[in-house]
Design a protein around this motif. Sequence first.
Motif, PDB file in Angstrom:
ATOM      1  N   THR A   1       0.849  -1.188   0.000  1.00  0.00           N
ATOM      2  CA  THR A   1       0.000   0.000   0.000  1.00  0.00           C
ATOM      3  C   THR A   1       0.881   1.232   0.000  1.00  0.00           C
ATOM      4  OG1 THR A   1      -0.082   0.070   2.404  1.00  0.00           O
ATOM      5  CG2 THR A   1      -1.848  -1.134   1.294  1.00  0.00           C
ATOM      6  N   GLU A   2       0.280   2.342  -0.462  1.00  0.00           N
ATOM      7  CA  GLU A   2       1.088   3.545  -0.533  1.00  0.00           C
ATOM      8  C   GLU A   2       0.876   4.424   0.703  1.00  0.00           C
ATOM      9  OE1 GLU A   2      -1.755   5.708  -0.669  1.00  0.00           O
ATOM     10  OE2 GLU A   2      -1.032   6.798  -2.427  1.00  0.00           O
ATOM     11  N   GLY A   3       1.454   5.611   0.619  1.00  0.00           N
ATOM     12  CA  GLY A   3       1.516   6.464   1.798  1.00  0.00           C
ATOM     13  C   GLY A   3       0.171   6.810   2.434  1.00  0.00           C
ATOM     14  N   GLN A   4      -0.928   6.648   1.691  1.00  0.00           N
ATOM     15  CA  GLN A   4      -2.225   6.979   2.273  1.00  0.00           C
ATOM     16  C   GLN A   4      -3.058   5.728   2.501  1.00  0.00           C
ATOM     17  OE1 GLN A   4      -3.600   9.669  -0.698  1.00  0.00           O
ATOM     18  NE2 GLN A   4      -2.624  11.440   0.292  1.00  0.00           N
ATOM     19  N   GLY A   5      -2.457   4.584   2.208  1.00  0.00           N
ATOM     20  CA  GLY A   5      -3.185   3.346   2.451  1.00  0.00           C
ATOM     21  C   GLY A   5      -3.985   2.844   1.269  1.00  0.00           C
ATOM     22  N   LYS A   6      -3.683   3.344   0.079  1.00  0.00           N
ATOM     23  CA  LYS A   6      -4.360   2.821  -1.115  1.00  0.00           C
ATOM     24  C   LYS A   6      -3.568   1.630  -1.660  1.00  0.00           C
ATOM     25  CE  LYS A   6      -5.908   7.462  -2.310  1.00  0.00           C
ATOM     26  NZ  LYS A   6      -5.536   8.628  -3.118  1.00  0.00           N
ATOM     27  N   ASP A   7      -4.261   0.759  -2.400  1.00  0.00           N
ATOM     28  CA  ASP A   7      -3.634  -0.455  -2.924  1.00  0.00           C
ATOM     29  C   ASP A   7      -2.796  -0.130  -4.166  1.00  0.00           C
ATOM     30  OD1 ASP A   7      -4.076  -3.715  -2.866  1.00  0.00           O
ATOM     31  OD2 ASP A   7      -3.666  -2.903  -4.859  1.00  0.00           O
ATOM     32  N   VAL A   8      -1.505  -0.390  -4.092  1.00  0.00           N
ATOM     33  CA  VAL A   8      -0.608  -0.015  -5.185  1.00  0.00           C
ATOM     34  C   VAL A   8      -0.885  -0.841  -6.450  1.00  0.00           C
ATOM     35  CG1 VAL A   8       1.791   0.204  -5.932  1.00  0.00           C
ATOM     36  CG2 VAL A   8       1.171   0.750  -3.587  1.00  0.00           C
ATOM     37  N   PHE A   9      -1.212  -2.122  -6.260  1.00  0.00           N
ATOM     38  CA  PHE A   9      -1.493  -2.966  -7.418  1.00  0.00           C
ATOM     39  C   PHE A   9      -2.671  -2.418  -8.215  1.00  0.00           C
ATOM     40  CE2 PHE A   9      -3.536  -6.722  -9.408  1.00  0.00           C
ATOM     41  CZ  PHE A   9      -2.491  -7.063 -10.253  1.00  0.00           C
ATOM     42  N   ARG A  10      -3.749  -2.083  -7.495  1.00  0.00           N
ATOM     43  CA  ARG A  10      -4.910  -1.514  -8.184  1.00  0.00           C
ATOM     44  C   ARG A  10      -4.516  -0.232  -8.922  1.00  0.00           C
ATOM     45  NH1 ARG A  10      -9.903  -1.365  -3.963  1.00  0.00           N
ATOM     46  NH2 ARG A  10      -9.705  -3.518  -3.255  1.00  0.00           N
ATOM     47  N   GLN A  11      -3.761   0.602  -8.223  1.00  0.00           N
ATOM     48  CA  GLN A  11      -3.390   1.884  -8.846  1.00  0.00           C
ATOM     49  C   GLN A  11      -2.565   1.661 -10.109  1.00  0.00           C
ATOM     50  OE1 GLN A  11      -1.540   4.261  -5.672  1.00  0.00           O
ATOM     51  NE2 GLN A  11      -3.441   5.460  -5.781  1.00  0.00           N
ATOM     52  N   THR A  12      -1.666   0.669 -10.023  1.00  0.00           N
ATOM     53  CA  THR A  12      -0.822   0.403 -11.175  1.00  0.00           C
ATOM     54  C   THR A  12      -1.651  -0.097 -12.356  1.00  0.00           C
ATOM     55  OG1 THR A  12       0.880  -0.260  -9.598  1.00  0.00           O
ATOM     56  CG2 THR A  12       1.297  -0.750 -11.901  1.00  0.00           C
ATOM     57  N   VAL A  13      -2.534  -1.056 -12.071  1.00  0.00           N
ATOM     58  CA  VAL A  13      -3.337  -1.627 -13.157  1.00  0.00           C
ATOM     59  C   VAL A  13      -4.284  -0.586 -13.747  1.00  0.00           C
ATOM     60  CG1 VAL A  13      -5.143  -3.303 -13.673  1.00  0.00           C
ATOM     61  CG2 VAL A  13      -3.149  -3.980 -12.324  1.00  0.00           C
ATOM     62  N   TRP A  14      -4.963   0.143 -12.870  1.00  0.00           N
ATOM     63  CA  TRP A  14      -5.904   1.152 -13.382  1.00  0.00           C
ATOM     64  C   TRP A  14      -5.166   2.318 -14.025  1.00  0.00           C
ATOM     65  CZ3 TRP A  14     -11.239   0.861 -13.549  1.00  0.00           C
ATOM     66  CH2 TRP A  14     -11.804  -0.262 -12.925  1.00  0.00           C
ATOM     67  N   GLY A  15      -3.974   2.573 -13.527  1.00  0.00           N
ATOM     68  CA  GLY A  15      -3.178   3.669 -14.099  1.00  0.00           C
ATOM     69  C   GLY A  15      -2.875   3.426 -15.562  1.00  0.00           C
ATOM     70  N   ALA A  16      -2.765   2.129 -15.924  1.00  0.00           N
ATOM     71  CA  ALA A  16      -2.486   1.804 -17.318  1.00  0.00           C
ATOM     72  C   ALA A  16      -3.545   2.402 -18.231  1.00  0.00           C
ATOM     73  CB  ALA A  16      -2.412   0.296 -17.502  1.00  0.00           C
ATOM     74  N   GLN A  17      -4.810   2.383 -17.765  1.00  0.00           N
ATOM     75  CA  GLN A  17      -5.891   2.881 -18.630  1.00  0.00           C
ATOM     76  C   GLN A  17      -5.645   4.303 -19.094  1.00  0.00           C
ATOM     77  OE1 GLN A  17      -9.676   2.346 -16.689  1.00  0.00           O
ATOM     78  NE2 GLN A  17     -10.067   0.479 -17.873  1.00  0.00           N
ATOM     79  N   THR A  18      -5.561   5.219 -18.117  1.00  0.00           N
ATOM     80  CA  THR A  18      -5.426   6.625 -18.481  1.00  0.00           C
ATOM     81  C   THR A  18      -4.092   6.901 -19.163  1.00  0.00           C
ATOM     82  OG1 THR A  18      -6.513   6.930 -16.376  1.00  0.00           O
ATOM     83  CG2 THR A  18      -5.998   8.900 -17.630  1.00  0.00           C
ATOM     84  N   SER A  19      -3.029   6.302 -18.636  1.00  0.00           N
ATOM     85  CA  SER A  19      -1.714   6.580 -19.220  1.00  0.00           C
ATOM     86  C   SER A  19      -1.666   6.155 -20.678  1.00  0.00           C
ATOM     87  CB  SER A  19      -0.624   5.856 -18.438  1.00  0.00           C
ATOM     88  OG  SER A  19      -0.441   6.496 -17.202  1.00  0.00           O
ATOM     89  N   LEU A  20      -2.138   4.934 -20.956  1.00  0.00           N
ATOM     90  CA  LEU A  20      -2.099   4.467 -22.342  1.00  0.00           C
ATOM     91  C   LEU A  20      -3.062   5.274 -23.212  1.00  0.00           C
ATOM     92  CD1 LEU A  20      -1.784   0.588 -22.103  1.00  0.00           C
ATOM     93  CD2 LEU A  20      -0.020   2.301 -22.443  1.00  0.00           C
ATOM     94  N   PHE A  21      -4.217   5.613 -22.628  1.00  0.00           N
ATOM     95  CA  PHE A  21      -5.182   6.405 -23.393  1.00  0.00           C
ATOM     96  C   PHE A  21      -4.541   7.728 -23.820  1.00  0.00           C
ATOM     97  CE2 PHE A  21      -8.432   9.747 -23.475  1.00  0.00           C
ATOM     98  CZ  PHE A  21      -9.281   9.235 -24.459  1.00  0.00           C
ATOM     99  N   ILE A  22      -3.960   8.423 -22.847  1.00  0.00           N
ATOM    100  CA  ILE A  22      -3.302   9.692 -23.170  1.00  0.00           C
ATOM    101  C   ILE A  22      -2.215   9.463 -24.224  1.00  0.00           C
ATOM    102  CG2 ILE A  22      -1.780  11.522 -22.284  1.00  0.00           C
ATOM    103  CD1 ILE A  22      -3.286  11.377 -19.674  1.00  0.00           C
ATOM    104  N   GLY A  23      -1.435   8.410 -24.016  1.00  0.00           N
ATOM    105  CA  GLY A  23      -0.328   8.132 -24.937  1.00  0.00           C
ATOM    106  C   GLY A  23      -0.810   7.909 -26.357  1.00  0.00           C
ATOM    107  N   PHE A  24      -1.754   7.003 -26.530  1.00  0.00           N
ATOM    108  CA  PHE A  24      -2.145   6.661 -27.891  1.00  0.00           C
ATOM    109  C   PHE A  24      -2.928   7.784 -28.563  1.00  0.00           C
ATOM    110  CE2 PHE A  24      -1.219   2.274 -26.490  1.00  0.00           C
ATOM    111  CZ  PHE A  24      -0.342   1.943 -27.508  1.00  0.00           C
TER     112      PHE A  24
END
Lengths: 324, 373, 352, 371
Positions: free
Chosen positions: B122-145
Amino acid sequence: MRYILRRLGFYLLAFWAAITLDFFLPRLLPGDPAATILGSGGQLDPSQVQALREALGLTDQPLILQYFTYLTHAIRGDFGISFSNFPVPVITVILTGLWWTLLLGGSSVIISFIIGNLIGIFGSWRRGGAVDSFVPPLLVLVGAFPPFFLGLCAIYLLAFQLHWFPTRHAYEDTLVPGFDPAFFGSVITHMLLPVIVLVLSQLGGWALGMRNTMVSVLAEDYITMAEAKGLTQNRIMFRYAARNAMLPSVTAFGIVLGFVLSGQLLIEQIFSYPGLGFLLISAVQKLDYPLMQGLFLMITFAVLVANFIVDIVYTRLDPRVRAG
Amino acid sequence: METHNKPAHFEQQTPSPETVDGPVAGPEGAAEMPDRQDLPVEVEGTPAGQLLVAAPPLPVPGRQRMVWLRTLLKNPKALTGIAIVGLFILVALFAPVIAPGDPTEFVDSPNLPPSAAHLFGTEGQGKDVFRQTVWGAQTSLFIGFVTGFIITLVSTIIGMTAGYFRGRIDDILTLLTNLFLVIPGLPLLIILSAFLAPGTGTIIGALAFTGWAFGARVKRSQTLSLREKDFVAAALVSGESSFKIIFTEILPNMISIIMGSFISSTTYAISASTALAFIGLGNVSEVTWGTNLYWSQNNGAILQGAWWTFVPSGLCVALVAFGLSFINYALDEVTNPRLRAEKDLNKVLKGTAFRKTRTRATPVFRQSQPNSK
Amino acid sequence: MTQSVAPAEQRSGKGPGEVVLEVRNLTKHFPVGTLFRPKAVKALNDVSFTISRGQVVALVGESGSGKSTTARLISRLMPPTSGEIILRGKNVLKTEPHRPSLSYRKEVQMIFQDPFGSLNPVHTISHHLERPLEIHKMVTDKNLLGRVHELLETVGLTPPDEAARKYPYQMSGGQRQRVAIARALAVEPEIILADEPISMLDVSIRMGVLNLMEQLKEERGIGFLYITHDLASARYIGDRTMVMYTGYLVEAAESRELMEQPAHPYTQMLMAAVPNPEGGLIKKKAEARGEIPSLTDMPPGCPFAARCPKVMDICKRSMPGRTQLSQTSDHWVRCHLYGQGEEKQATTTAQL
Amino acid sequence: MEKGQSYQPVMSQEIAQPQTQVKGQNQIMSQSQNNTAFPVQTKPLLEVKDLRVEYLSPKGPVRAVDGVSFSIAPGEVLGLAGESGSGKSTIAHALLRVLRPPALITGGEVYFKGKDVLSLAEHELEEFRWQDISMVFQSAMNSLNPVMRIGDQIIDVLVKHKKISKREARLRAGELLDIVNIDKNRLDAYPHELSGGMRQRAVIAIALALNPPMMIMDEPTTALDVVVQKEIMQQIEELKEKMGFSILFITHDMSLMVEFSNRIAIMYAGEIVEMAAAREIFENPLHPYTRGLISSFPPLVGPKRKMAGIPGAPPNMAEPPTGCRFHPRCTQCRPVDKVTRPQLQEVLPGHWLAYHEGMPGINRGQAGQAK
């Protein structure tokens, strides 16, 4: 000479364009820019508000006059007052960072240019050798990491865990800047890690670019002729092949410099290295708009000057541009 | 690397100047070979006198159209790249399946190291890092492509217009392109994002605004050289219109360049948007790899020793960028006949004495006299 | 406009000598230099000639002499600085000043030097032949393929259905050049501008392409402008040969006469330089030195003066006009050795 | 020879018979001299035996030069004629071992003054190059280093091979420019500052620098206009008479070749198909390809007659025709030519021909009545 003058003209134009862009940016903000900025910037006293208005050129004059006032101020280096360092003029703040940026950027660019090109030259020469087969993909891999992320990892591992390097700033806080060995030593140890990270992230670009042009150059008739002449391998490799293959690298220098700088801004931020990038990012975070604008112009100016120097070097390297 | 993206497909079709009077098939001969992976020379102990090269049938037209594309799909580097990027696209698409739950949810105590419950901790505020990483792919790739697409479109239009119509239009567009090339991109990007309202749209717009110039320059010079080709003149003499010439004569010859440009712009967009988000210029409430890194830094991850909060997102950016660069690297190799010639030679010489020779002199391979009897 | 028909051509031509194309005082200067110091590359100066039905006019000159510019101006790939192009009595630069009409495109076709560059690598051979047929609506859609095959057969590419399906890189240089000729033929033109059509081909297949051109001239009465640097091939195929030097036509006559009695010192020099196996080993002789003048800084007077073995004072001062040497073969020369020549700006009367 | 090697070069189709011809070819030189205006020499300067060169392509090896043998006497000009792709340039580059990858020399021997060129070690090769054989490349524009002054490109060679000081070398370089009629002060010029003809002359000056016994000229004037070509060829002729070097002269221009060479070898598809004294080749060509080649150059004088050239196109060397490689284009082809490869043999004194017994129009040992 004509070529140099033409380039100079172009850089002046580019600088003018940057100033113009700078001038119009605050006017992109919805409504009254000053109000918007102040709204988001927190409490400021009236003298600061006035300073901001002046810095942005937001007077009651018609736009065109505002523009000319801004232009003359910018050329004089008068970017107003930084309001995160109130009442220090923006230009003073910028000058504290400029030298650190030049030091860090200059050394990393020169080192990576030399090492990268050497890797490219040897890789293309010993085709199929280890240098050629494994190094390029490795460099692509390293180059894929955002420089600031490499920096984060490096700080965490090498500075925090292993204590090999200092973690932040350009020199030991306890030292007073001056021309003494202790200070120089401190500057160098503080530079090492950021420079290594920067060099690593830039190396691939230089090496691969050089390798590809070398491969084309090596297919040229003048290389065959140099070989037929019975010259030594070293002579052919450097005086004939690399000398010609370098020209595109040098031409690409200006463009690459832009990318390099991007990486460097964030590296400065990570290492709290007090250069322009560090200043820019903290200005952004503190919403110090005049400082941001001043920094943008100063960075652009530095890049343009660097490009111009490269152009002069280029005319020395390629006799063909001297004529035209 | 993309700085030296060799144009390609087109070049293979013309006789290269260095042709040393070689086989008649010449450079095209080498370019059209479909099966470069299975060189017959690898066959060991072939009986002497047996013909190694069976005459291949004349290739069926149509199959050959984009030779480089087919060759690319057989290149191990390209396949590696495609696999990596493809994997991340799948992760982004199936994020709700892979990491169910709201990535912004506080799930546990902060800064927990990776465990079975929280794969990446978990990160500094107690959120799940795995979830953040997986969901982060959505926006990051969307912006990229999306940004990659916009940049490619803009740079193709500007580059081709300048290159095709030349004259004053070209002068103006080239000046504009050069200005954008020489004005440093990221600082401009930073102050642009600082002045504009934050949001994904702003980021994409700002990235496109600062990122089109390089591609435009490459495409302009390619268009210029294609424009000079006699097949364009021939089409003009046939009475073909400019519109038709641009779209049916010139554009198809630029596909590989445009593809390369799309890949490198996407790489640029992903890296630059991450950097922007990292310094807090994105929409910090959104989950992207960049904002993940921003929060990690903000929460003092390094001081806390919580490496797991920044390594996954950073590594993802690096891997996607690596995958994309590898595709481009392979594209370069496939479309630059010279790079290939050397590769082929190495393959053939594998295991023989020449491979180790340091000399550049033409290797001499004397076979033992076959007709001793 | 009847004056545009040059009577001399009628008398000289072997075939039915109706003039199809005439160019008058064609001039092309490319602007170079800066805003403050404008200069021009004088690529082509005051070029006038005619091409009749079924006539091959050869244009000979060294590289950079302006041969290709001539073809590109007539094919209207670029606009001339001044001069007239007259197709069947119609001054086309007047009637269609900006872009050539489809009918002009239909009458005047072009073959390019580089068979590797003149076909688009991404299209099949049949695409290359279909497009002109479609643009000029030469056939109905139904007959399109049949016509394509017919064209391929005409240029000797058999079997045509196989050839039509190929891509350019699957063909040899000679085959590609034949496709280029077929494309030019597709619209049934009156005039074909052939810009060094054989210089990039393998030696052994050159004659095949020249013979094909000859055959098209005989059978279809197509007029050719054959551009070459090779005097021997000009003699072989050209009914008439014109010699070009630094953008000026310096001599023209029926090919046989030109080669047997070259009048201009430059033509003589060219003739002497052609390797000749019959003549045996090279005879050593001090050749005239001197450089070809730069097209941006042309000296006053005759551009050949610097290299001319017979140079006179007047040559360095003024450029001679044309002097008629023989009416029967319309042999003229631009050289002070044969007199001042006539004033060159006689645009309203026929050029002699 | 090497254990564990995976490379297998192309095999000749008629592997059973290749050695028979080689023996005869060793003597070509001495015999062929009889028929030329050229003085008889006992020992050849350069001897090439059964040379084979292959290009590796993804489809497999392509043999660009397939068993070529010839020799050159001191002071002789041997012309190598053929179309692009016939392998003539490949031979030239192979002699100096400067062929580019993916080319390999896969067989044969090259002797220069008795020295086995193909076995030379790297440093010996460096010595051999330019000192023994120098080369004039096709395009001077491309063969001169664009960023180096002309003078430095000459000095380079002198310093490397003669071990003299830069200053001496510079003096010598000036003399060399003088010899080829270029003003000495052009030493400091860059290639792009010279005209095409001057550049080619500068390349010749570089080739002359070490006064080598032999020079390879690979289409030295193809890129030039006829008038300049003539000047340069005259100059080469003059220098050759003064300095006495041999020349391997490569061109596709038959007229120029006949004018300039003592002896001519005609190449087709990687093989020599005919070899004889220059006049003999021109006046009495025996091979159908040679005849076709000659009839591809229309004459500048004499009556105008129809010339046929050669039907068809040069073969794709990745899939060379069986038997006689010229058979698909030959008008006199017989069934035997399609299967068996003819062997080069001496059919008339000094006149060698790739020949099958019973070839129409040729009776072995007496003058053929071709033409």
